[in-house]
Design an enzyme around this catalytic site. Structure first.
Site, PDB file in Angstrom:
ATOM      1  N   HIS A  18       0.817  -1.222   0.000  1.00 19.29           N
ATOM      2  CA  HIS A  18       0.000   0.000   0.000  1.00 19.29           C
ATOM      3  C   HIS A  18       0.847   1.267   0.000  1.00 19.29           C
ATOM      4  CE1 HIS A  18       0.654  -0.129   4.396  1.00 19.29           C
ATOM      5  NE2 HIS A  18       0.501   1.173   4.319  1.00 19.29           N
ATOM      6  N   HIS A  57       8.150  -2.074   2.077  1.00 27.04           N
ATOM      7  CA  HIS A  57       8.016  -0.628   1.889  1.00 27.04           C
ATOM      8  C   HIS A  57       9.357   0.068   1.643  1.00 27.04           C
ATOM      9  CE1 HIS A  57       4.115  -1.522   3.249  1.00 27.04           C
ATOM     10  NE2 HIS A  57       4.276  -1.304   4.536  1.00 27.04           N
ATOM     11  N   LYS A 117       0.466   5.519  -2.070  1.00 29.14           N
ATOM     12  CA  LYS A 117       0.472   6.857  -1.445  1.00 29.14           C
ATOM     13  C   LYS A 117       0.883   7.898  -2.488  1.00 29.14           C
ATOM     14  CE  LYS A 117       1.728   5.383   3.236  1.00 29.14           C
ATOM     15  NZ  LYS A 117       0.695   6.017   4.051  1.00 29.14           N
ATOM     16  N   GLU A 128       8.373   5.099  13.502  1.00 32.37           N
ATOM     17  CA  GLU A 128       7.014   5.010  14.047  1.00 32.37           C
ATOM     18  C   GLU A 128       7.064   5.252  15.539  1.00 32.37           C
ATOM     19  OE1 GLU A 128       5.853   1.086  12.812  1.00 32.37           O
ATOM     20  OE2 GLU A 128       4.890   1.863  11.013  1.00 32.37           O
TER      21      GLU A 128
END
Lengths: 525, 412
Positions: A210, A272, A214, A248
């Site tokens: 995903h 990613h 973006k 994160e």
């Protein structure tokens, strides 16, 4: 049978959507799962709201039967209700009753076990019924939103049930979307690819990451290849090094069982972050299409210098967070999280020094770091340029202390900034670094679609540019598997001492020493 | 003369040199920036030490926006409306705005420049400062206006000219600005003389210089309608029916303010929709006949010579402030099979329903939310486009031809 000749639509030219999907049916395996609830259902509804779904589009949920429901009609009603609740909770836009009502009429439910062959016959019957009623023409997307352990089995059953067709046969097309993690090392990724490709052709397989959906990730390509001024300096002659950071502040959010098996390297770097690296380092593609873009990305991944055996001690750092303070709150350490072994040696932080062995990047280190429970959430790519080859400003005190830096921020404050030196006002030749800053929300105050909306739409259209190809997946796993193996070897001779960083700090002290050894330092984004 | 205020500062002067206006813009911007900085510090929110070089407010621009309201009578409150519009647009597209309100019939000649800097919240939480120059021009000052406006534009940025109302046949500012700027925007839904003005705008577009672009907020409003109509024929089963269109019926409505001379509502959006179909499918308008509830345009298909009729059905609705499309219906045939493709707005709803009826059977139904954007939102959308919209210009050309035919044959 030859494929039928397609007639172009003269009304389509210069419309917002230059291509629209064929009528089709999407079957979601794992229709009651978290991914479906949080991402897929809201994304599908938002596409419906925008009028982007094709005529005759339907969704079929396929999941284990709920024995508390008396009839199939009750199960369907429950599915629709769950769908609606998901949209209410997670959609970026509220429910519009008239649109919802039409959309909900096109949702169906099949109760089934992923492992039971006869349930796929029920699915087949339902798909035929939907084709008759909605005119989907046999076009199907299967979305595997299940635990990865079911992927091979579902694919095999789809094949055996005759549910996989392609356009050339005139029976409509079939595509399959597969979520990450795609394997847990090179061997399992290859085995999974082999299983899938026994049933599907590569062009029917959409391995979803995903991150590629973006907007700001796609903008890396636009920034590099739609501007003439950056590409000439995007190489070893001008670039000192690159830092790719995905930090994160959250922990593992209740996914202890999963994370214990995965770890930071598998969870984030293999997919990613290597994709970000590939987009940053790739050569210009001839066209923005699936094959051209992915050909260039895979060349980068195949050119990554392997980090093997005890080289991991020199080129990698790993860490695990202990208790600490994040955003003013005391948080537990990784080993205290639910589902985690109290003596776990799973890494929650990883830093790598990577080289891309090709003409453009020879000798340029690319530092990658990712960690959980770091002080803030930030994803960015920083290109640090070399200092000017000669300075006419001879006194050391006058030199700019910081070299030129170009930062592509993916989140938050998506945008791009460029740091350069400027003269400080005054009678003496003093200078300091200043930032020229572009942010998306300042220039374009529009709401970007969710990554899943973009990717689902691309799959319906048949555009796999933003999905990963077999050779990309295997090249990235090859690189990652060498490191995993190296860590295993290293652990035999060196004790892994975790935790080695406090929650709320920028990772283990060894990570700072790791980059400072090269005369560089981590950015503090 | 000046009125400094924390988030909004205004300065006004009569007959001052341009350089004074520029200097005052800078001064007001710095005043606003200092105030915002102090406000952040007082709130304990900055400046962030790690980003000491970064300003807490933004002076960024991506375009110049010129709005002109003139003619023989300018409605009271026009300047406030344009100021509000500019403030809204600045939140979407950082810009410098020059607003001109020309009272041509004023007895005395006067030029008053007012400068506003307005600090607004950006989506990122940082303030940005929007600069606006409002020029009030009384009397016959049209010749002088361009020489005042042009130096105030930020160089190397695209300049968009918003011209509310009908495009003029003769106006010195219009003549100058069309010779200098590249992007023009009108709103044909609000033309007071719809047929005449659309015809004239089409003519201006046809005769434009190479890099000039023309836009119409009505065209943006038509996007969802065009999308739904086009969507039918993405389907390969329906696609052949597009070559056999026999008639098109467009229902439209509008309030009395923009009535056409014959009592019908403003037909511009309907004409643009028909113009789009006509230009994409190669039809030429050849004749117009008026009916009690609208008019019919007879067209000929360029490749087959087939006749196609476009029915325009008008409905006056006091509750509707400007012209709008209610439905479009295509009647077609292919190999002896009759088909109807309808997109109909549901009554009192923002939802339109698209339905295909083929050979007596209803084949496909899709409900889609039709965004009914207000003027500022449409304008914000329009400002995204800086390239020539060839599809629009072809549709405008065809719609202009239809409007010209309709002008020639009104019923009594």
């Amino acid at each position: 049978m030859a494929a039928p000749v397609l007639l172009t639509n003269p009304l389509r030219e210069a419309m917002q959507l230059e291509r629209t999907p064929d009528p089709c049916t999407m079957v979601i395996f794992g229709a009651t799962g978290d991914l479906t609830r949080r991402k897929l259902m809201p994304a599908l509804y938002n596409l419906a709201l925008e009028g982007l779904l094709p005529h005759g589009f339907s969704v079929i949920g396929f999941s284990r039967p709920d024995h508390t429901l008396a009839s199939s009609q009750d199960a369907l009603s429950a599915f629709r209700e769950r769908f609606k609740t998901s949209v209410k909770s997670f959609s970026r836009r509220p429910i519009e009753p008239a649109v919802w009502d039409t959309f909900a009429q096109n949702t169906e439910w099949v109760a089934g076990e992923f492992t039971r062959a006869e349930d796929y016959q029920s699915l087949r019957a339902k798909l035929q019924e939907v084709d008759r009623e909605h005119g989907a023409g046999g076009n199907r997307i299967f979305y595997l939103a299940t635990p990865p352990s079911f992927y091979s089995e579902i694919v095999r059953h789809l094949g055996e049930a005759g549910l996989v067709t392609n356009r050339a046969t005139g029976q409509g097309w079939t595509r399959i979307i597969i979520e990450k993690p795609f394997g847990r090392d090179l061997a399992t990724a290859k085995a999974l690819n082999d299983e899938i490709l026994k049933v599907f052709k590569e062009e029917q397989v959409y391995r979803i990451d995903h991150y590629l959906g973006k907007e700001t990730v796609q903008n890396i390509l636009v920034f590099r290849f739609a501007n003439g001024i950056f590409e000439p300096i995007w190489n070893r002659n001008f670039v000192d090094h690159v830092q790719i950071t995905v930090a994160e502040s959250i922990g593992i959010e209740g996914r202890g069982t999963y994370y214990e098996e995965a770890g930071a390297l598998r969870d984030m770097v293999q997919s990613h972050m290597l994709q970000l690296l590939a987009l940053t380092a790739m050569e210009p593609p001839g066209a923005f299409d699936a094959e051209a873009v992915r050909n260039e990305k895979v060349k980068v991944l195949q050119a990554l210098r392997p980090i093997q055996n005890f080289e991991v001690a020199e080129f990698t750092v790993r860490g695990q967070y202990g208790p600490g303070w994040v955003a003013g709150e005391y948080v537990p350490g990784y080993r205290q999280e639910r589902g985690v072994n109290p003596n776990s040696t799973t890494e929650t932080y990883v830093a790598l020094k990577v080289f891309v062995d090709n003409w453009r990047w020879a000798g340029v280190p690319i530092y990658i770091r990712h960690g959980k429970r770091l002080p803030k959430r930030v994803s960015e790519i920083a290109i640090q340029f070399k200092n000017a080859p000669h300075s006419p400003f001879i006194r050391a005190a006058q030199l700019p202390s910081e070299p030129n830096l170009l930062v592509m921020r993916i989140q938050p404050n998506d945008g791009i900034s460029l740091r350069f030196a400027a003269k400080m006002p005054g009678t003496v030749m003093g200078m300091r670094a200043v930032n020229m800053d572009f942010t998306y929300d300042e220039a374009f105050d529009v709401e970007a679609p969710d990554a899943y909306e973009r990717l689902l739409m691309d799959c319906m259209i048949g555009d796999s540019t933003l999905f990963t190809r077999k050779d990309e997946v295997e090249a990235s796993w090859k690189f990652i598997t060498d490191i995993l193996d190296g860590w295993c070897e290293l652990a035999k001779v060196t004790e892994v001492r975790f935790p080695n960083y406090d929650a709320g700090t920028w990772g283990p002290p060894a990570a700072d020493a790791f980059i400072e050894r090269d005369g560089r330092e981590w950015r503090r984004p | 003369m000046s009125t400094p205020a924390p988030h909004q500062a205004t300065w006004s002067a009569t007959s001052v040199p341009l350089v004074a206006i520029e200097a005052e813009l800078d001064r007001l911007w710095h005043t606003a920036t200092r105030y915002l900085q102090a406000e952040l510090v007082a709130a304990g929110r900055g400046p962030d030490v790690s980003q000491a070089a970064a300003p807490s407010s933004i002076r960024a621009s991506v375009l110049n926006f010129v709005a002109y309201a003139g003619g023989s009578s300018v409605e009271p409150g026009t300047d406030e409306q344009l100021t509000k519009l500019a403030d809204y647009l600045a939140t979407k597209h950082r810009s410098r705005t020059v607003t001109i309100v020309a009272h041509e019939n004023a007895a005395d000649v006067a030029l008053i420049a007012t400068i506003r800097t307005n600090a607004q919240d950006g989506a990122s939480g940082r303030k940005f400062i929007h600069e606006q120059v409002l020029i009030s021009a009384d009397g016959a000052v049209g010749e002088r206006l361009p020489s005042i406006v042009m130096p105030l534009l930020i160089s190397d940025l695209p300049t968009y000219v918003w011209w509310p109302g009908d495009p003029p046949s003769e106006d010195s500012f219009w003549r100058y600005i069309t010779g200098t700027c590249r992007h023009f925007i009108i709103n044909s839904r609000e033309f007071s003389k719809p047929l005449e003005s659309l015809s004239r705008y089409a003519s201006l577009s046809r005769n434009a210089r190479k890099y000039q672009t023309f836009g119409d907020l009505s065209w943006r409003q038509l996007s969802p309608w065009r999308e739904l109509v086009a969507r039918f024929f993405d389907n390969q089963y329906y696609r052949p029916f597009l070559n056999g269109v026999e008639s098109v019926t467009i229902d439209y409505s509008g309030g009395s303010k923009w009535e056409m001379a014959d009592g019908a509502a403003n037909a511009c959006p309907a004409l643009l929709l028909a113009g789009w179909l006509s230009s994409r499918l190669g039809w030429s308008a050849v004749n117009c006949e008026w009916r009690d509830d609208g008019f019919d345009i007879a067209c000929t298909d360029g490749s087959s010579g087939r006749d196609i009729t476009v029915h325009f059905k008008s409905r006056l609705r006091p509750d509707v402030s400007s012209a709008t499309i209610d439905a479009i219906r295509l009647k077609t045939a292919n190999s002896g099979i009759q088909a109807y493709f309808d997109v109909v707005r549901q009554d009192n709803s923002s939802v339109a329903r698209a339905t295909a009826h083929v050979d007596g059977r209803t084949d496909s139904i899709l409900s889609v939310r039709m965004t009914t954007e207000d003027l500022p939102a449409l304008m914000a959308m329009e400002l995204k486009f800086c390239d020539q919209d060839k599809i629009y210009e072809a549709a405008l050309d065809a719609a202009g031809n239809m409007a010209t035919l309709a002008q020639k044959q009104p019923t009594g």
